[in-house]
Design a protein around this motif. Structure first.
Motif, short mmCIF file in Angstrom:
data_model
loop_
_atom_site.label_atom_id
_atom_site.label_comp_id
_atom_site.label_asym_id
_atom_site.label_seq_id
_atom_site.Cartn_x
_atom_site.Cartn_y
_atom_site.Cartn_z
N ARG A 15 31.91 44.31 42.71
CA ARG A 15 33.03 44.82 43.53
C ARG A 15 33.88 45.48 42.23
O ARG A 15 34.56 46.47 42.81
CB ARG A 15 33.92 43.68 44.23
CG ARG A 15 32.91 43.11 45.34
CD ARG A 15 33.97 42.33 46.08
NE ARG A 15 33.02 41.78 47.18
CZ ARG A 15 33.76 40.91 48.11
NH1 ARG A 15 34.82 40.94 48.39
NH2 ARG A 15 32.79 40.49 49.23
N GLN A 149 36.11 37.43 47.19
CA GLN A 149 37.39 38.13 47.63
C GLN A 149 38.87 37.27 47.23
O GLN A 149 39.87 38.01 46.53
CB GLN A 149 37.36 38.43 49.08
CG GLN A 149 38.69 39.13 49.55
CD GLN A 149 38.79 40.40 49.12
OE1 GLN A 149 37.66 41.25 48.72
NE2 GLN A 149 39.89 40.79 48.39
N GLU A 159 38.92 46.15 44.10
CA GLU A 159 37.85 46.51 44.34
C GLU A 159 37.76 48.15 43.55
O GLU A 159 38.55 49.17 43.96
CB GLU A 159 37.12 46.78 45.73
CG GLU A 159 36.44 45.46 45.84
CD GLU A 159 35.61 45.50 47.16
OE1 GLU A 159 34.70 46.31 47.22
OE2 GLU A 159 35.84 44.88 48.03
#
Ligand code: ATP
Ligand code: SKM
Ligand code: MG
Length: 160
Positions: A15, A149, A159
């Protein structure tokens, strides 16, 4: 052990669009044998010396996500090296740990009685994980994607 450092670390790196590296993996590649074999052949103190070198080498000039072995923080020099870095302690409870590690013999320190050994290791180490961590992220009941996350949120990273 088994909390998801490799799984989540790779997701976080993906990410962020940065590198991912794992010191357990580095040790296996460098030594040409498994971690379990190093423990059996040479014992834990010898493994810790090899691990210390691997962590110091991996951190030198590195810009990316690094997953450490679960016991790396037992070494005071390694803890000092982590000071000032963003460090995430991924946590879970014992039942989740047993589910994730099962009876997998790749983790020598959990090989005999995983539930009891995991509790004992955590009682001895929890304060060290907390000491080096700049963020603590609970992984129980969360998918690897949700944990990744939560890591980005805890470190206030976006990200790529
Ligand atoms: N959030 C999660 N929920 C459920 N299962 C998970 C989660 N994260 C990882 N797992 C599973 O738990 C197991 C251990 O994950 P992983 O190998 O990433 O942990 P680790 O912390 O790198 O372990 P080690 O201490 O051996 O390096 C794997 O089977 C993985 O798929
Ligand atoms: O917590 C530990 O002491 C360990 C964790 C693994 O990552 C490996 O580094 C090894 O199995 C020891
Ligand atoms: Mg791993």
């Amino acid at each position: 052990m088994g909390v998801g450092k490799s799984t989540v670390g790779e997701l976080v790196a993906e990410r962020l669009g940065c590198a991912y590296r794992d010191t357990d993996g580095d040790i296996v590649a460098e030594q040409g044998r498994t971690i379990a074999d190093i423990f059996v052949d040479e014992g834990e103190p010898a493994f810790r010396a090899i691990e210390k070198q691997a962590v110091h080498r991996a951190l030198a000039g590195y810009d990316g996500v690094l997953a450490l072995g679960g016991g790396a923080i037992l070494d005071a020099d390694t803890r000092a090296l982590l000071a000032g870095q963003p460090v995430v302690y991924l946590s879970m409870d014992v039942e989740e740990a047993v589910k994730r590690t099962g009876l997998n013999t790749a983790r020598p320190l959990l090989a005999v009685n995983p539930r009891r050994q995991w509790r004992e290791l955590m009682d001895a180490r929890r304060h060290l994980y907390t000491e080096v961590a700049t963020a603590v992220v609970a992984t129980d009941g969360r998918t690897p994607e949700e944990v990744a996350q939560a890591v980005l949120d805890a470190l206030e990273l976006k990200e790529a």
